[in-house]
Design an enzyme around this catalytic site. Structure first.
Site, PDB file in Angstrom:
ATOM      1  N   MET A  93       0.815  -1.206   0.000  1.00 17.95           N
ATOM      2  CA  MET A  93       0.000   0.000   0.000  1.00 17.95           C
ATOM      3  C   MET A  93       0.854   1.265   0.000  1.00 17.95           C
ATOM      4  SD  MET A  93      -3.179  -0.699  -0.239  1.00 17.95           S
ATOM      5  CE  MET A  93      -4.315  -2.095  -0.062  1.00 17.95           C
ATOM      6  N   TYR A 183       2.025   6.631  14.674  1.00 20.18           N
ATOM      7  CA  TYR A 183       0.889   5.734  14.450  1.00 20.18           C
ATOM      8  C   TYR A 183      -0.419   6.423  14.832  1.00 20.18           C
ATOM      9  CZ  TYR A 183      -2.128   1.650  15.331  1.00 20.18           C
ATOM     10  OH  TYR A 183      -3.167   0.747  15.356  1.00 20.18           O
TER      11      TYR A 183
END
Length: 293
Positions: A93, A183
């Site tokens: 991705m 994150y």
């Protein structure tokens, strides 16, 4: 006041989370029979378990992940479990063209799509933020921009089928978590984008549901390997988590909190007792096991 915070607020959070975010008991596995589903990040962890649940429900599956060998084994298992069909397409991705390749494969194979489950994540370290802006840019490409790209490509088919988008996120995307700044930033971005998009769908009478899945600590191999030496809490089972995600997506819930008592309490405390939440977060970590960079 301290006793109230320690006893009644967590209980209230758990009760509210269970009431609002647990899948209703009306779900039956046969409801998904024959549905066409894309699952990303399906070679291991929660994605793999979702693929197995969906296979037992006799869906058509298109699975994606980086590692082709692992995907082959998952597809073989899905076919043995009863999937109506199962195929895979491997790739990263981080490649901006890959999301469109996946959606085009679904269109060419099935001619339509009923459910898009976005579950993949990029590699991220669990430690103090080290100032690496380049890593954040790279992580945003995988954890956020590819989700937007896949949704954009799949939306015409999902509009036609009046289907569902399932976005697997994290408690770190609702409540700021230490040692996960990069994150956490990508997961907050998911909440902002997909919550806004949901409102636009409602305003434009687009009958495509968006389910945002807010997950706590789950016992996937990657999560346990990355943070078990720091987190004191016991992880929740990935098999049950995966099933709850599938249910929530099909039942078109706005949000799923799993485990409900953990995530629901944290989100509630964020709004009404942030100081207590800060204290609870600090006590959940073994900070001595981390090193400053």
């Amino acid at each position: 006041m301290g006793l109230l915070l320690k006893i009644f607020i967590p209980l209230l959070g758990a009760a509210l989370a269970f009431y609002f975010y647990s899948a209703p008991p009306s779900f039956k596995e046969e409801m998904l029979r024959g549905k066409r589903v894309i699952v990303t990040g399906a070679s291991s962890g929660i994605g793999e378990q979702m693929a197995y649940h969906l296979a037992r429900m006799e869906t058509h599956l298109l699975l994606t992940a980086r590692t082709e060998a692992k995907l082959q084994k998952v597809v073989e298992q899905c076919l043995e479990l009863g999937a109506a069909s199962a195929r895979y397409i491997s790739g990263s991705m981080e490649d901006p063209s890959f999301p469109e390749v996946v959606v085009r494969e679904a269109e060419n194979t099935w001619g339509g799509l009923d459910m898009l489950i976005l579950n993949h994540i990029g590699h991220s370290t669990f430690n103090y933020f080290d100032g690496n802006v380049g890593h954040i840019r790279k992580l945003l490409e995988t954890n956020f921009l590819s989700y937007v790209a896949m949704t954009t490509s799949a939306l015409p088919m999902l509009k036609e089928s009046e289907g569902s988008i399932v976005v697997v996120s994290s408690l770190a995307g609702k409540v700021g978590s230490p040692f996960a700044a990069s994150y956490s930033a990508t997961k907050f971005a998911l909440d902002g984008f997909f919550s806004s998009l949901r409102h636009e769908f409602i305003m434009d009478k687009v009958n495509v549901s968006i389910t945002l899945c807010i997950l706590g600590y789950i016992n996937t191999e990657s999560a346990v390997r990355a943070i078990s030496h720091v987190i004191r809490d016991k992880p929740a089972p990935k098999e049950e988590c995966a099933l709850e995600i599938v249910k929530a997506g099909f039942l078109r819930q706005r949000e799923l909190h799993y485990p409900p008592w953990v995530v629901g309490t944290a989100v509630l405390l964020r709004d009404i007792a942030p100081e207590f939440l800060d204290s609870s977060i600090r006590s959940s970590y073994r900070v001595e096991n981390l090193k400053r960079t």
